[in-house]
Design an enzyme around this catalytic site. Sequence first.
Site, PDB file in Angstrom:
ATOM      1  CG  ASP A  18      39.091  45.924  42.416  1.00  0.00           C
ATOM      2  OD1 ASP A  18      39.264  45.351  41.327  1.00  0.00           O
ATOM      3  OD2 ASP A  18      39.944  46.674  42.930  1.00  0.00           O
ATOM      4  CD  GLU A  30      40.209  54.143  39.916  1.00  0.00           C
ATOM      5  OE1 GLU A  30      39.579  53.341  39.216  1.00  0.00           O
ATOM      6  OE2 GLU A  30      41.379  53.924  40.305  1.00  0.00           O
ATOM      7  CG  ASP A  62      43.255  47.998  37.549  1.00  0.00           C
ATOM      8  OD1 ASP A  62      42.383  48.765  37.986  1.00  0.00           O
ATOM      9  OD2 ASP A  62      43.460  46.859  38.012  1.00  0.00           O
TER      10      ASP A  62
END
Length: 796
Positions: A480, A407, A404
Amino acid sequence: MQVTTSSGKYSVKHYPDTIREWKKEGNYFYFYTSETILEVRIISDKIIRFRYAADGKFQRDFSYAVSDRMEESPVNFGLHEFEENFEVYTDVLRIYISRDDLRLTITDAEGRIINQDELGFHWQYYLQKGGKIIYCSKQIQEDECFFGMGDKPTDLNLHGKRLENFGTDAYGFQKDTDPLYRNIPFYYGLHRGIAYGIFFDNTFRTIFDFGKERENVTSFWARGGEMNYYFIYGPELMSVAQGYTRITGTAELPPLWALGYQQCRWSYYPDKRVKEIAAEFRKRQIPCDVIHLDIDYMEGFRCFTWSKEGFPEPAGLIKELGEQGFKVVVIIDPGIKVDPDYNIYQQGIQHEYFCKRADGALMEGDVWPGKCVFPDYTNPEVRKWWAGLFKELAETGVRGVWNDMNEPAVFEMGTFPEDVRHDYDGEAVSHRKAHNIYGHLMSKATEAGLRKYLMPNRPFVIARSVYAGAQRWTSVWTGDNVSSWDHLWLASVQCQRLSVSGISFAGSDIGGFIGEPDGELYVRWIQLAVFHPLMRTHSASNETGFNQEPWSFGAEYEAVAKKFIQLRYHLLPYIYTTFWQYSRYGTPMLRPLAFVAQQDKQTYDRTHEFMMGDSLLISHVSAPGMKEKEVYLPEGKWYYYWNDQLYTGGQTIKVATPLDEMPLFVKAGVVLPHYPSIQHVEERNTEEMILHVYYGEQPESSYLYEDAGDHYGYRNGQYNEIRFKQVSEKQRFVLRKKFFGNYSAAYKRHHIHVHGLPFKPKEYIIDGVATKITAAGTGSVVKIMADRKFEMLIIR
């Protein structure tokens, strides 16, 4: 040429001039102007790479997306010279290159235009940042549609859209939010029934305009790097999909348990709570294979640690869960806590594995542990180190990892500043070039570690941010999302889009990550997710302490959730077979209707209907209180799964949608394999495999693939590939079966259910042995028992 930019400043755009010379080297053609070189590489008769050196010098030919297994297979190709252009040809394509300005026109062998440059390639200096901004613009053909581009949360048909690839932590994204988590610079064009694809392999921030700025022009550009794109000809959309995965690689088979139902929450804590959740699944007999542990399982959010208070004996916990049929997946983020007493931090500092700013200072930023540093995954030495860190987790019993925040996400800055430096496998670049592949390479290193330390078992990785080609090692989820009906629709569209963008192993957070769904929304989401390759419920922590387990909404909704999770497990042989087709051939598991009926213009803008594999058509219930729904069926015959009613395609129909049903159709003529009722995949080794056979008037082939469901024996021939072919005649039905492989499956027989026979059968014959039928009438389901290796069934 002077042009006005959006900021009102002037800059010079450069365009190629006249071709001065050309040469051929193997399957490469080079065309030289005064300052630009065009390289045309013939990869196959349908796949061509175009690469431009803007100022006469090519950059390093290197890609994190292209598979090292990509094979070149040019057979018959060559070049013709004409007064106004050059023609590079293959057996099926003609590429015309203008002598005046390098503009391209690509046609098929009959001369039909497939793709055509408008301004074509051009560029300008990027004065503020350095390097060049490179552009390519093309004409939009009449009624052209566009698909692909990864997880973009917008309409499937991208005509009129403008989209950007720059991996972004888009918490609570909405329809048309852009950019989002993933970076897949690949799209399809479809016009006049002809399909092609373009994969722009550039890791800088890339922008695609599908007729938004100028209605007759599509364009793509990057703020750095090289104009390097692959043209993939169909003419079928599915063939383009296969061509794209030929370039970027196909997925490997996952462990079968990863296709089961997965339960997650931020966070199940402490270990006692995890045990309670597991026990509740088994008590209520709701199938489940995986429990995820979010960041609270760690000691102070330090990666590769366990909370001494909450999880004092992780190996014992995982062993206990394993005895109940559960696998454990844990989250690992890229942020490494700045802590001199933390050995992972010490190792990274000692070997200079962490990213640095342009002046040499460490890249530091706040994420969950507080102040963190971040590994430079573009350095192969760092990837090797990172892979090695999974040894202890694997030895503890962890079977999968969830990457997670990759990015990368940084709280106070959003992401890394552009001056962060990266190794980029020996090139030394700024974050401008490395941003879009940071999480991509993190997940690659994660998978390498799990593969090594879980051997002989197969690894399972789920990641949030990736680049093209990540299907080779990871699954993804859509990020999300929000507990809303709009997001239920988005989940369907995003997973369809990801699937045709090479990444079929995808799903959404069932019920929504942010907020609290009511029971109706939750079970409608469960129904949709049955047909997403990754099926995981995940939700955020909240003040009320509300959980999203299948029993959280009361008995009525629990019963429906249970019914559909059970359906998922019944369908696992079919889903696994569909994954095998995706792994072997590169065919997307989820297929928008345009991809199965591209000559039918009614399918181009359909978002609610899609197919999973060859046989199942799905249309999820998309609004609260919906009592019936319109569904468009493409050409053919379709059985309604719940009652065997037969419909003719090429039309819109209405079906009732009670809470415990959703529109689900089976293609006539197919064989749909089912497992009996099981609670987890290790229970699948029962005495029989159920085959649901759907009568069809036209010959139809179906497949069943089977292996051990874990480890790599299938690479040594330990698998079975079973082919069914149905042939129907008047008052006679024939099902032939061919069996290839060397895997010894546990089940001994097939329980065959034949649906929709249009005549009253009197007997059935299995491999020459006849048996009378005494309890079946016209249109009923005929049930027959057969040996696992039967070769022919005849009903008459």
